[in-house]
Design a protein around this motif. Structure first.
Motif, PDB file in Angstrom:
ATOM      1  N   LEU A 163      -9.109  10.351 -22.109  1.00 35.06           N
ATOM      2  CA  LEU A 163      -8.050  10.692 -23.054  1.00 35.06           C
ATOM      3  C   LEU A 163      -8.489  10.367 -24.481  1.00 35.06           C
ATOM      4  N   PRO A 164      -8.414  11.323 -25.396  1.00 34.34           N
ATOM      5  CA  PRO A 164      -8.730  11.026 -26.799  1.00 34.34           C
ATOM      6  C   PRO A 164      -7.859   9.892 -27.314  1.00 34.34           C
ATOM      7  N   LEU A 165      -8.412   9.100 -28.191  1.00 35.52           N
ATOM      8  CA  LEU A 165      -7.701   7.923 -28.694  1.00 35.52           C
ATOM      9  C   LEU A 165      -6.338   8.295 -29.267  1.00 35.52           C
ATOM     10  N   THR A 166      -6.277   9.371 -30.045  1.00 33.05           N
ATOM     11  CA  THR A 166      -5.019   9.730 -30.690  1.00 33.05           C
ATOM     12  C   THR A 166      -3.983  10.276 -29.711  1.00 33.05           C
ATOM     13  N   ALA A 167      -4.393  10.585 -28.481  1.00 30.57           N
ATOM     14  CA  ALA A 167      -3.454  11.113 -27.487  1.00 30.57           C
ATOM     15  C   ALA A 167      -2.697  10.023 -26.746  1.00 30.57           C
ATOM     16  N   TRP A 168      -3.160   8.783 -26.834  1.00 31.03           N
ATOM     17  CA  TRP A 168      -2.601   7.733 -25.983  1.00 31.03           C
ATOM     18  C   TRP A 168      -1.108   7.473 -26.181  1.00 31.03           C
ATOM     19  N   PRO A 169      -0.585   7.323 -27.390  1.00 33.38           N
ATOM     20  CA  PRO A 169       0.854   7.061 -27.509  1.00 33.38           C
ATOM     21  C   PRO A 169       1.698   8.156 -26.869  1.00 33.38           C
ATOM     22  N   GLY A 170       1.356   9.423 -27.110  1.00 34.84           N
ATOM     23  CA  GLY A 170       2.105  10.518 -26.520  1.00 34.84           C
ATOM     24  C   GLY A 170       1.935  10.596 -25.022  1.00 34.84           C
ATOM     25  N   ALA A 171       0.732  10.293 -24.528  1.00 36.52           N
ATOM     26  CA  ALA A 171       0.490  10.342 -23.085  1.00 36.52           C
ATOM     27  C   ALA A 171       1.328   9.295 -22.363  1.00 36.52           C
ATOM     28  N   VAL A 172       1.427   8.087 -22.914  1.00 32.79           N
ATOM     29  CA  VAL A 172       2.216   7.044 -22.265  1.00 32.79           C
ATOM     30  C   VAL A 172       3.702   7.396 -22.314  1.00 32.79           C
ATOM     31  N   LYS A 173       4.149   8.025 -23.389  1.00 35.64           N
ATOM     32  CA  LYS A 173       5.542   8.491 -23.434  1.00 35.64           C
ATOM     33  C   LYS A 173       5.796   9.537 -22.354  1.00 35.64           C
ATOM     34  N   SER A 226      -3.901  -2.189 -26.865  1.00 38.14           N
ATOM     35  CA  SER A 226      -2.614  -1.611 -27.228  1.00 38.14           C
ATOM     36  C   SER A 226      -1.761  -1.189 -26.040  1.00 38.14           C
ATOM     37  N   LEU A 227      -2.185  -1.463 -24.819  1.00 39.33           N
ATOM     38  CA  LEU A 227      -1.455  -0.958 -23.655  1.00 39.33           C
ATOM     39  C   LEU A 227       0.008  -1.392 -23.656  1.00 39.33           C
ATOM     40  N   ASP A 228       0.253  -2.668 -23.923  1.00 41.21           N
ATOM     41  CA  ASP A 228       1.638  -3.143 -23.928  1.00 41.21           C
ATOM     42  C   ASP A 228       2.430  -2.525 -25.077  1.00 41.21           C
ATOM     43  N   LEU A 229       1.773  -2.314 -26.217  1.00 41.78           N
ATOM     44  CA  LEU A 229       2.432  -1.672 -27.351  1.00 41.78           C
ATOM     45  C   LEU A 229       2.824  -0.237 -27.010  1.00 41.78           C
ATOM     46  N   TYR A 230       1.920   0.510 -26.370  1.00 39.90           N
ATOM     47  CA  TYR A 230       2.234   1.883 -25.963  1.00 39.90           C
ATOM     48  C   TYR A 230       3.454   1.909 -25.050  1.00 39.90           C
ATOM     49  N   LEU A 231       3.504   0.974 -24.103  1.00 36.89           N
ATOM     50  CA  LEU A 231       4.627   0.935 -23.159  1.00 36.89           C
ATOM     51  C   LEU A 231       5.935   0.630 -23.884  1.00 36.89           C
ATOM     52  N   ALA A 234       7.167   3.496 -25.811  1.00 33.28           N
ATOM     53  CA  ALA A 234       7.685   4.545 -24.933  1.00 33.28           C
ATOM     54  C   ALA A 234       9.082   4.207 -24.416  1.00 33.28           C
ATOM     55  N   GLY A 235       9.617   3.056 -24.824  1.00 32.99           N
ATOM     56  CA  GLY A 235      10.969   2.676 -24.454  1.00 32.99           C
ATOM     57  C   GLY A 235      11.084   1.809 -23.221  1.00 32.99           C
ATOM     58  N   LEU A 236       9.955   1.324 -22.710  1.00 33.45           N
ATOM     59  CA  LEU A 236      10.001   0.480 -21.528  1.00 33.45           C
ATOM     60  C   LEU A 236      10.336  -0.959 -21.902  1.00 33.45           C
ATOM     61  N   VAL A 237      10.897  -1.682 -20.957  1.00 43.00           N
ATOM     62  CA  VAL A 237      11.294  -3.071 -21.167  1.00 43.00           C
ATOM     63  C   VAL A 237      10.592  -3.952 -20.145  1.00 43.00           C
ATOM     64  N   GLU A 238      10.766  -5.266 -20.297  1.00 41.09           N
ATOM     65  CA  GLU A 238      10.114  -6.240 -19.416  1.00 41.09           C
ATOM     66  C   GLU A 238       8.613  -5.979 -19.342  1.00 41.09           C
ATOM     67  N   VAL A 307      -4.313  -5.264 -17.728  1.00 41.86           N
ATOM     68  CA  VAL A 307      -3.259  -4.586 -16.965  1.00 41.86           C
ATOM     69  C   VAL A 307      -1.950  -4.805 -17.707  1.00 41.86           C
ATOM     70  N   ALA A 308      -1.232  -3.727 -17.941  1.00 40.11           N
ATOM     71  CA  ALA A 308       0.090  -3.817 -18.580  1.00 40.11           C
ATOM     72  C   ALA A 308       1.070  -2.959 -17.800  1.00 40.11           C
ATOM     73  N   TYR A 309       2.283  -3.471 -17.650  1.00 39.83           N
ATOM     74  CA  TYR A 309       3.302  -2.688 -16.953  1.00 39.83           C
ATOM     75  C   TYR A 309       4.657  -2.934 -17.607  1.00 39.83           C
ATOM     76  N   GLY A 310       5.558  -1.983 -17.427  1.00 38.43           N
ATOM     77  CA  GLY A 310       6.888  -2.101 -17.978  1.00 38.43           C
ATOM     78  C   GLY A 310       7.875  -1.296 -17.157  1.00 38.43           C
ATOM     79  N   ARG A 311       9.147  -1.646 -17.290  1.00 40.30           N
ATOM     80  CA  ARG A 311      10.228  -0.995 -16.523  1.00 40.30           C
ATOM     81  C   ARG A 311      11.029  -0.066 -17.426  1.00 40.30           C
ATOM     82  N   LYS A 312      11.403   1.064 -16.869  1.00 40.68           N
ATOM     83  CA  LYS A 312      12.242   1.988 -17.624  1.00 40.68           C
ATOM     84  C   LYS A 312      13.710   1.571 -17.469  1.00 40.68           C
ATOM     85  N   PRO A 313      14.400   1.342 -18.567  1.00 38.88           N
ATOM     86  CA  PRO A 313      15.790   0.868 -18.475  1.00 38.88           C
ATOM     87  C   PRO A 313      16.732   1.975 -17.969  1.00 38.88           C
TER      88      PRO A 313
END
Length: 313
Positions: A163-173, A226-231, A234-238, A307-313
């Protein structure tokens, strides 16, 4: 220039299954091809590379075998296949599933679940896949072909080379979009820097990362950091972030030896494209790799997986 975006159709009623033919295509994809001129990889050292994608590693039987081997190494590192606190998921998606080995094992762990492996192409045709596993052809860069809120668990790992670097925020969303409320998204990546690193290792790393950067990929470890930041964006919590330090080389016992072997195979896979691109003699590249592996043992080097993970509210 911002070129990564998703256009949504008006909301539709959720489909009964993420694989239902009536599921809405809620993403109108725009590819990134044409925004970046990719250096030619082609066929090198008898290996098959895909020029039309940013992915830098080959697509052939040798790479299939390496990916299966890498899966077992990662499972040994984590002592399991994921870290997110799952509770009997019913729909699981593995984005960039590669050989499908991770997805097969999740399908066996959760026989009540439907497990979907998604990739650009099916790299391995198993003789007896789990009955609750299905492969779907797709490209995260073009949007996922699933309805909103389709999956209880969405997994993606080691796509820094795809994945291109600039694609990551949109890809995680996009991963978050197809995750159901209460479901989890988990990402796993590695930082490109080995620590400590000797002069040969630093030189080899810089040569490889030059080609990586030319293809628009992350050459500085931005994604891993930036994995946790991307999550969160993207609106994820925890959201939780875990850094796993792993010895690299024979000095680290069986796990260190296995990881070093995997890294050696990656470096060998890059030999043809790198030497062709930068005019480096093959024997010089291989000598640099050999010295690098010696340095890992002398310096007791380590690598870091995030490793980063998050929950969708």
């Amino acid at each position: 220039m911002r070129w990564w975006f998703f256009r949504r159709k008006p909301a539709a009623a959720p489909a009964a299954s993420p694989l239902s033919e009536s599921s809405p295509q809620s993403v109108r994809p725009r590819t990134w091809a044409g925004e970046v001129t990719l250096p030619h990889l082609g066929d090198s050292d008898g290996r098959r590379y895909l020029d039309e994608q940013p992915y830098v590693l080959p697509k052939d039987l040798q790479e299939i075998n390496r990916l299966d081997f890498q899966h077992y190494v990662l499972r040994a590192i984590l002592k399991r296949n994921y870290l997110a606190p799952l509770r009997q998921p019913r729909q699981i998606l593995d984005v960039g599933c590669g050989t499908g080995q991770w997805a097969y094992e999740l399908a066996r762990e959760y026989p009540q679940a439907t497990v979907i492996g998604l990739d650009v192409e099916e790299t391995k045709n198993p003789t007896a896949p789990p009955p609750n596993y299905r492969f779907v052809s797709g490209d995260i860069l073009k949007g996922l072909p699933f309805a909103d809120h389709s999956f209880d668990f969405v997994h993606q790992r080691l796509l820094h080379s795809a994945l291109p670097l600039t694609a990551w925020p949109g890809a995680v969303k996009e991963l978050a979009r197809v995750t159901a409320p209460g479901g989890w998204v988990e990402l796993l990546e590695l930082h490109p820097e080995v620590t400590p690193s000797g002069p040969a290792g630093q030189q080899l790393r810089q040569i490889i990362l030059q080609l990586v950067a030319l293809r628009g990929l992350d050459a500085e470890g931005v994604v891993a950091r930036s994995l946790d930041l991307y999550l969160a964006e993207a609106g994820l919590v925890e959201v939780e972030r875990h850094v796993v330090e792993v010895p690299l080389g024979d000095w680290g016992g069986r796990l260190g030896s296995l990881l070093a072997l995997d890294f050696r195979e990656v470096a060998l896979a890059m030999c043809g494209p790198v030497t062709a691109r930068f005019g480096l003699a093959r024997e010089d590249y291989l000598a640099l790799l050999e010295t690098t592996m010696q340095e890992w043992n002398e310096l007791k080097s380590c690598h870091h997986f995030i490793v980063a993970y998050g929950r969708k509210p």
